[in-house]
Write a protein that holds these residues in place. Sequence first.
Motif, mmCIF file in Angstrom:
data_model
loop_
_atom_site.group_PDB
_atom_site.id
_atom_site.type_symbol
_atom_site.label_atom_id
_atom_site.label_comp_id
_atom_site.label_asym_id
_atom_site.label_seq_id
_atom_site.Cartn_x
_atom_site.Cartn_y
_atom_site.Cartn_z
ATOM 1 N N ASP A 1 0.831 -1.207 0.000
ATOM 2 C CA ASP A 1 0.000 0.000 0.000
ATOM 3 C C ASP A 1 0.865 1.256 0.000
ATOM 4 N N VAL A 2 1.954 1.206 0.749
ATOM 5 C CA VAL A 2 2.850 2.364 0.820
ATOM 6 C C VAL A 2 3.495 2.608 -0.548
ATOM 7 N N LEU B 1 1.016 4.254 -2.697
ATOM 8 C CA LEU B 1 0.884 5.654 -2.257
ATOM 9 C C LEU B 1 1.999 6.507 -2.863
ATOM 10 N N SER C 1 -2.272 10.613 1.629
ATOM 11 C CA SER C 1 -3.029 9.364 1.583
ATOM 12 C C SER C 1 -4.504 9.634 1.307
ATOM 13 N N TYR D 1 -1.608 2.765 5.685
ATOM 14 C CA TYR D 1 -0.363 3.375 5.218
ATOM 15 C C TYR D 1 0.658 3.704 6.295
#
Lengths: 668, 249
Positions: A144-145, A148, A475, A462
Amino acid sequence: MTTEAYRDEADDATTPVADPRPTAAPHWSVADGVLDGNAPTGDPHTAWDRRRTDYRLVNPANRPKLTVIVVGTGLAGAGAAAALGELGYNVECFTFHDAPRRAHSVAAQGGINAARGRKVDGDSLSRFVIDTLKGGDFRAREADVLRLAEESVRVIDHLQAIGAPFAREYGGQLATRSFGGVQVSRTYYTRGQTGQQLQVAASQALLRQVARGTVNLHTRTEMLDLIVADGRAQGIITRDLVTGHVQAWGAHAVVLATGGYGSVFFHSTLAVNSNATATWRAHRRGALFASPSFVQFHPTALPVSSRWQSKTVLMSESLRNDGWIWVPMTPGDERHPNDIPEPERDYYLERRYPAYGNLTPRDIASRAARAEIVAGRGVGPLKNSVYLDFRDALNRLGRTVIAARYGNLFDMYRDVTGEDPYRQPMRIAPGAHFTMGGLWSDYDQMTSIPGLFVGGEAGNNYHGANRLGANSLLSACVDGWFTLPYSVPNWLAVLVGTPPLSPDAPEATVALEQVRRRSEQLIGNPGSQRPTQFHRRLGEILYAGCGVSRSEASLRRAVEQVWDLRVEFWADVRVGGSGAQLNQELERAWRVADFLELAELMVIDALDRTESCGAHFREEYAWPDGEARRNDDDWLSVSAWESTADGFVRHSEPLDFGLVPLQVRDYR
Amino acid sequence: MRIELEIWRQDGPGDQGRFERHVVDDATPEMSLLELLDRLNDQIAEVGGAPVQFESDCREGACGACGVTVDGVPHGPVANTPSCRQHLRAFGAVTTLRIEPLRSAAFPVIRDLVVDRRSLDRVIEAGGHVDIATGTAPDADSLLVTTDDAELALDFAACIGCGACVAACPNGAAHLFAGAKLAHLALIPHGKLERDRRARAVGERLEEEFGPCSSYGACVEVCPAGIPLSAVAAVHRERLLGVLKPKRR
């Protein structure tokens, strides 16, 4: 801890309305099996691209037949509603504010990070991922990071295009600055009002869709329950805050972008109306709630200074770029700060963390401040703050430059405290701020209830156990504009040809009845105390027991206290007025009722997680020098909680880090 | 500090409304105006009364939710400061305060001090935005904006949408609010392209819902964001520019 069954009012929708009043103290257990975050396998660098390609699409002609409910109009909600409306879906968007622009994203000051890496200071996409994962103490989902970071590049382009006037260099290029936990300059900003500018731009983009008829915006309308039917989210129950009208809405998907719950602490940097009701009600309907105890304490909040104070005012962390933090060497030094000579000042962040100094991450800075205050070196009338001193910066750069950089923050400080920060140091203290916990969701931002999505601070993925400055606006914007508009249609694609749930469906009418009953119960309660009084007391319990640092003893005490307060609430809360008009006491009452339940889970989560990580500092788990000691052998996982009739049940999502090797956080 | 309060009470949109007298004996100088109302509400609730309904959210001067009229002045005695940042210490030796809602025909009262300000959002809906589809924006660094233009855009963009300008205006005009928006969007690269259409649409909506501007300047004195009077001029200037373009919709 008692093992008596914990009675839960969130029965499935067909059972009779249960009494929300607590009957037995809480307990918890651990579930078998592991949760799957559903992140793409294979090369992490191409993961998001591959996932986007794999997503199912919906024919433009079918889109208007699919209804999506978006709750919240902050950066995540306004973005998701506008983007989905623009794509052609029928969007019903709800906010309890009178205007979408007022969502709490508006109050963020400092900036928005982007891994654009234009400068030659060594920034890159990889470094963004490293900083963010390390900053979060390896409790975030790496995939997810990475997504992002990838989308951060174009999100700036989009926000600038819809009207956010980012700060510019003289040559016309975007300007950047640095933030805590990072040694490069990757934060894009708009004076000290970045959140306001992004929020206003996003809400204008939303209103553009309202004018085009693709989004129906319902202002002053609060979500009070989620409708789950056939095992998936199919609608919500709302209350019109002006007329009191309670109504059921059916939809093919529901997106919750309702922000964080830091206001559970009463004195927090959040807006006074920020609350957890939407996410908590969804949790009670089956959505797992992840890491509730991970709450960031902002190191540059203003100290609580008076009995009636309604909240804690936040000063942007960017102040740490030019302001030096110090306390007097001698505990109880009563002298005016300007009279304390240099050798008698302790610039403790510079001393303890020479590499990062004033730019240590928030959890480290907050804990260091608390350590100084606890050791008796706190300053101010209540000895509960530390100095943030611009004397050197003013001497070096002059008042004009400082005013251009931080003018509005200085004005705000003067308004609140009556002191002139150009003439004497500011006083700051850690204050409850951003919540890293929230509804658990998979890589597609879908919660454990199919069809229920989450965006922005309402979710958990995140930030791990500590959010780096300027990553929250990012985010929220990325979720709203560039993640949910891909992943929600993927879910909708399988529902093409089906009607949305009828508001007359049994699941809807039962939920509706439960909301009505709850309101009546609150209004008719023969009590004597205002909801706010309970909220204040809950905040005191949490600051003392589950605050900047926690211990088994403090947490066990807090469990008891929260429990007692919850019992007292239902016995003695007084609401008054009527349910058929604007009734702010009633609004507060149901929010506080939900905060009391959430607080219980927060404390249990903190008690259960027997390690220190990021903002979750358990005094028992520290290195000899006092720094937080993570336990990756036992806790390299996200705790995602379920509420059942038998108490809270912890599910675990194991985390693995393929790109960034696990390392001890060291900012020295 | 002992403060006598005259507070506007109105049960609903159809109610005539009246002033109610209250005394807060333990007010303190560091209290904000809204914390004074919080304290008053505790007191009212203690004797079983209905607390005064008023709006506020961020209490930091950013959200624009708060806004009451104090002794006839929107937001209160300290100029260019929102209600949430007005502190009693700045009021001098004040012992009485008369607090009522923001008054304007465009802002109907909902209850007590809470008013309906949706008319402002209808101005934004009419055209106070940039027409650009998600995902189509060019690299923000490829469009140069001088520091001066960015800073000037920001001066106008600082508006928090509280509506005090409308309440202060003897005519009930929203030109400061609308002009700030037009000026801000006319100064940024994408917003420039459709400025004529925007000005026309926004101008028409202003005429439908608000009064005409007579350049009194009362709006500027209360604006918590310090929007300059040149925003008002922007309404006229931008509309004039629109006149020179062919009308097409």
